[in-house]
Design a protein around this motif. Structure first.
Motif, short mmCIF file in Angstrom:
data_model
loop_
_atom_site.label_atom_id
_atom_site.label_comp_id
_atom_site.label_asym_id
_atom_site.label_seq_id
_atom_site.Cartn_x
_atom_site.Cartn_y
_atom_site.Cartn_z
N LYS A 85 31.30 49.03 14.75
CA LYS A 85 32.02 49.55 15.90
C LYS A 85 31.04 49.65 17.06
O LYS A 85 29.83 49.52 16.88
CB LYS A 85 32.63 50.91 15.56
CG LYS A 85 33.68 50.84 14.45
CD LYS A 85 34.26 52.20 14.13
CE LYS A 85 35.32 52.07 13.03
NZ LYS A 85 35.90 53.38 12.66
N PRO A 86 31.52 49.85 18.29
CA PRO A 86 30.61 49.84 19.45
C PRO A 86 29.41 50.77 19.34
O PRO A 86 28.32 50.43 19.81
CB PRO A 86 31.53 50.24 20.61
CG PRO A 86 32.88 49.76 20.19
CD PRO A 86 32.93 49.98 18.70
N GLU A 152 25.72 56.57 22.51
CA GLU A 152 26.47 55.68 23.37
C GLU A 152 26.62 54.33 22.66
O GLU A 152 25.86 54.01 21.76
CB GLU A 152 25.76 55.49 24.71
CG GLU A 152 25.54 56.77 25.50
CD GLU A 152 26.83 57.36 26.01
OE1 GLU A 152 27.80 56.59 26.18
OE2 GLU A 152 26.88 58.59 26.25
N PRO A 153 27.59 53.53 23.06
CA PRO A 153 27.73 52.19 22.46
C PRO A 153 26.42 51.42 22.52
O PRO A 153 25.72 51.44 23.54
CB PRO A 153 28.80 51.53 23.32
CG PRO A 153 29.64 52.67 23.80
CD PRO A 153 28.66 53.79 24.05
N PHE A 154 26.08 50.75 21.43
CA PHE A 154 24.83 50.00 21.35
C PHE A 154 25.13 48.63 20.75
O PHE A 154 25.37 48.51 19.54
CB PHE A 154 23.79 50.74 20.51
CG PHE A 154 22.46 50.05 20.43
CD1 PHE A 154 21.54 50.18 21.47
CD2 PHE A 154 22.11 49.25 19.34
CE1 PHE A 154 20.32 49.54 21.42
CE2 PHE A 154 20.89 48.61 19.28
CZ PHE A 154 19.99 48.75 20.33
N GLU A 462 27.16 47.14 30.57
CA GLU A 462 28.47 46.64 30.15
C GLU A 462 28.37 45.90 28.82
O GLU A 462 29.21 46.08 27.92
CB GLU A 462 29.04 45.72 31.22
CG GLU A 462 30.47 45.27 30.97
CD GLU A 462 31.02 44.39 32.08
OE1 GLU A 462 32.14 43.85 31.91
OE2 GLU A 462 30.34 44.23 33.12
N ALA A 463 27.34 45.07 28.68
CA ALA A 463 27.15 44.30 27.45
C ALA A 463 26.88 45.21 26.26
O ALA A 463 27.29 44.92 25.13
CB ALA A 463 26.01 43.31 27.61
N SER A 464 26.20 46.33 26.50
CA SER A 464 25.84 47.25 25.42
C SER A 464 27.06 47.90 24.78
O SER A 464 26.98 48.42 23.66
CB SER A 464 24.90 48.33 25.94
OG SER A 464 23.66 47.78 26.35
N LYS A 465 28.19 47.88 25.48
CA LYS A 465 29.40 48.50 24.95
C LYS A 465 30.19 47.56 24.05
O LYS A 465 31.14 47.98 23.40
CB LYS A 465 30.28 48.96 26.11
CG LYS A 465 29.63 50.02 27.00
CD LYS A 465 30.52 50.36 28.17
CE LYS A 465 29.86 51.38 29.09
NZ LYS A 465 30.68 51.71 30.27
N LEU A 466 29.79 46.28 24.04
CA LEU A 466 30.51 45.29 23.25
C LEU A 466 29.80 45.01 21.94
O LEU A 466 28.59 44.74 21.94
CB LEU A 466 30.67 44.00 24.05
CG LEU A 466 31.42 44.14 25.39
CD1 LEU A 466 31.42 42.81 26.13
CD2 LEU A 466 32.84 44.64 25.16
N THR A 469 28.24 39.77 19.04
CA THR A 469 28.02 38.71 20.03
C THR A 469 29.09 38.66 21.12
O THR A 469 29.10 37.75 21.94
CB THR A 469 27.96 37.34 19.32
OG1 THR A 469 29.19 37.13 18.61
CG2 THR A 469 26.80 37.29 18.35
N ALA A 470 29.98 39.64 21.14
CA ALA A 470 31.05 39.65 22.14
C ALA A 470 30.51 39.76 23.56
O ALA A 470 31.15 39.33 24.51
CB ALA A 470 32.01 40.81 21.86
N GLY A 471 29.30 40.33 23.69
CA GLY A 471 28.72 40.49 25.02
C GLY A 471 27.73 39.42 25.40
O GLY A 471 27.00 39.58 26.39
N CYS A 472 27.68 38.31 24.68
CA CYS A 472 26.65 37.28 24.92
C CYS A 472 26.68 36.74 26.35
O CYS A 472 25.63 36.49 26.95
CB CYS A 472 26.78 36.15 23.91
SG CYS A 472 26.06 36.53 22.29
#
Length: 524
Positions: A85-86, A152-154, A462-466, A469-472
């Motif tokens: 999870k995030p 926080e999301p990592f 923003e990428a850290s919340k995904l 690899t969703a934030g690539c």
């Protein structure tokens, strides 16, 4: 740059090496696999790693929750499945895993490791590098699960656990024994330590929980692995005389072991050489126009060839392979080489040439104090001279200063007596760059170049919340934002030649996949 230095020390290269030789596969009872290491591992406590050699040694004796396969994908380790999870990841551990002393490895074992590393009293260099800030662990031994969570999301929280070695058994209760011994659940256990000479690890025949369920029962696996502390020249001599099975070469001795019958070599990237401008007030690099002009004044291709002795490769990103977010983030994001345009840009920024050819603005000379490490050897010194000469041609007064590893942190982070810093960062996850490229400035934080790139900060947030690899795409744009602003200048990818005789094995980011080691012929 304490955190960046620690990360560079523990990360290296990803490759598979297949040794050549005649004869049948070796018997585990008859063979030992001998591998050259460049320095003594020192303290063997996974929470207190100090250099890449330490990590290499620890990878033989310790397991991690997950592993990274040859294709860069996550495969099982101590955990057989996971739910990401995030801001958390829940692991279900394999049943029946035991420490080398026979004690069970449970979710509470994992939680105890996390608690120890995150305890401020431990002062572990893994915090913020291998272990995210604020990481917590909650174990459920009855269910066989352990959940790691962050405030926080990592992003890439799952992949980061690949570098978190789990101490178990006696070492978990008394970490003083880890000064010169191991206490892990890995396929090998340290059985003899001769500091500055050799370290012998003995195979555990009951090991069945390796990457993807690999075991240590293959008859071609060696009974022992011997790490020998050797200089590159000596390692080359012993490899060519078949007295050791494998070694890695970064210097000129790599040529001696290449194209030699019976020796197989593989060349891979070994991290990016790059330089930074100090962007604090009063430094020339505070002005983005100056940064971009100075980059444009340098032939980066020629600079990279000099710094690596012609053995480097064109950089395509800031993260080592296997990168969970592959792709080229460098091409098209650095100024093209043009000394005339560079001079014009400096002139437009108010820097006018004086009688001696050095540019001056408001009575202040354009002076660049550059620091670099002596550990880079003659090629690094030559590269620094080349860089200085390129900048002098456009009117810069360049002052070079070579520093030992011991003095580097003092000058870089404490005194901050520099304007340009050749400081290679070696990371395997884009999240590991954040503490060095944003946030609090040194000496209070890890942001050693005093960077303030709001685009990078927004994209990484923003990428850290995904998850995964969703934030690539965002990670790629964040790297490009750094290059577009002249915040970091990737020059060349260093390479490492790994040579093997009568053995095959896989080593990823400086870590052995111990269950991949095979003896492929008569040892001598």
């Amino acid at each position: 740059m304490n955190r960046a230095t620690a990360m560079a020390a523990c990360l290296a290269v990803s490759l598979m090496v297949a040794g050549c030789g005649s004869g049948q596969a070796g018997s585990a009872g008859d063979d030992a696999f001998s591998f050259a290491i460049k320095s003594d591992p020192g303290l063997l406590d996974p929470a207190q790693f100090h250099n890449s050699t330490t990590y290499t040694a620890l990878s033989l004796a310790y397991d991690t929750l997950v592993n990274i396969g040859p294709d860069g994908r996550v495969v099982s380790g101590l955990a057989q499945k996971w739910d990401v999870k995030p801001s958390s990841v829940a692991f279900t551990l394999r049943r029946g895993v035991t420490c080398a002393d026979g004690s069970p490895v449970t979710p509470s074992t994992v939680a105890a490791n996390v608690d120890h590393i995150t305890d401020p009293a431990t002062k572990s260099p893994a915090i913020g590098v291998v272990v995210p800030e604020g990481l917590t662990a909650k174990a459920d031994d009855r269910a066989g699960t352990v959940t790691l969570a962050t405030p926080e999301p990592f992003a890439l929280i799952l992949q980061s656990t690949r570098y978190l070695f789990m101490v178990c058994g006696k070492g978990l209760k008394d970490r003083s024994i880890l000064e010169n011994s191991t206490s892990g659940s890995g396929p090998f256990q340290l059985t003899e330590a001769r500091p500055n000479q050799s370290y012998t690890f003995t195979r555990r025949t009951d090991y069945t929980w390796g990457p993807g369920g690999a075991t240590a029962s293959d008859p071609a696996m060696p009974d022992s692995v011997v790490l020998k502390v050797l200089g590159e020249s000596t390692a080359a001599n012993l490899l060519l005389s078949h007295q050791i099975n494998a070694a890695q070469f970064a210097g000129p001795d790599r040529a001696r072991v290449t194209n030699v019958p019976g020796v197989t070599t593989t060349v891979q990237s070994n991290g990016t050489q790059e330089f930074f401008f100090h962007q604090g007030k009063g430094h020339p690099g505070h002005d983005p126009a100056v940064r971009k002009a100075l980059i444009q004044a340098v032939d980066l291709h020629a600079l990279g060839a000099i710094s690596t002795g012609g053995t480097g490769q064109r950089p395509t990103g800031l993260v080592l392979q296997p990168n969970p977010c592959p792709g080229d983030t460098v091409t098209g994001h650095l100024p093209y080489f043009d000394t005339v345009a560079a001079g014009s840009a400096l002139h437009a920024a108010g820097w006018r040439k004086g009688p001696d050819g050095i540019r001056v603005r408001e009575g202040k000379r354009l002076t660049i104090r550059m620091i670099y490490g002596t550990s880079g050897g003659e090629t690094m010194a030559a590269a620094a001279e080349y860089l200085a000469d390129a900048w002098k041609k456009v009117g810069v007064d360049v002052r070079l200063r070579a520093l030992s590893d011991a003095a580097y942190d003092e000058v870089e982070a404490v005194n901050q007596d520099w304007d340009v810093d050749w400081a290679s960062l070696g990371v395997t996850l884009p999240t590991q760059l954040i503490g060095s490229l944003s946030g609090p400035f040194t000496p209070e934080g890890g942001n050693f170049a005093h960077l303030t790139n709001t685009t990078y900060e927004e994209l990484t947030a923003e990428a850290s919340k995904l998850p995964g690899t969703a934030g690539c795409a965002l990670w790629a744009r964040s790297e490009q934002a750094l290059l577009d602003s002249g915040d970091i200048v990737p020059v060349v990818d260093k390479t490492l030649t790994t040579a093997a005789h009568n053995a095959s094995f896989r080593i990823t980011a400086g870590l052995f996949d111990p269950t991949s080691i095979r003896m492929t012929g008569g040892q001598k």
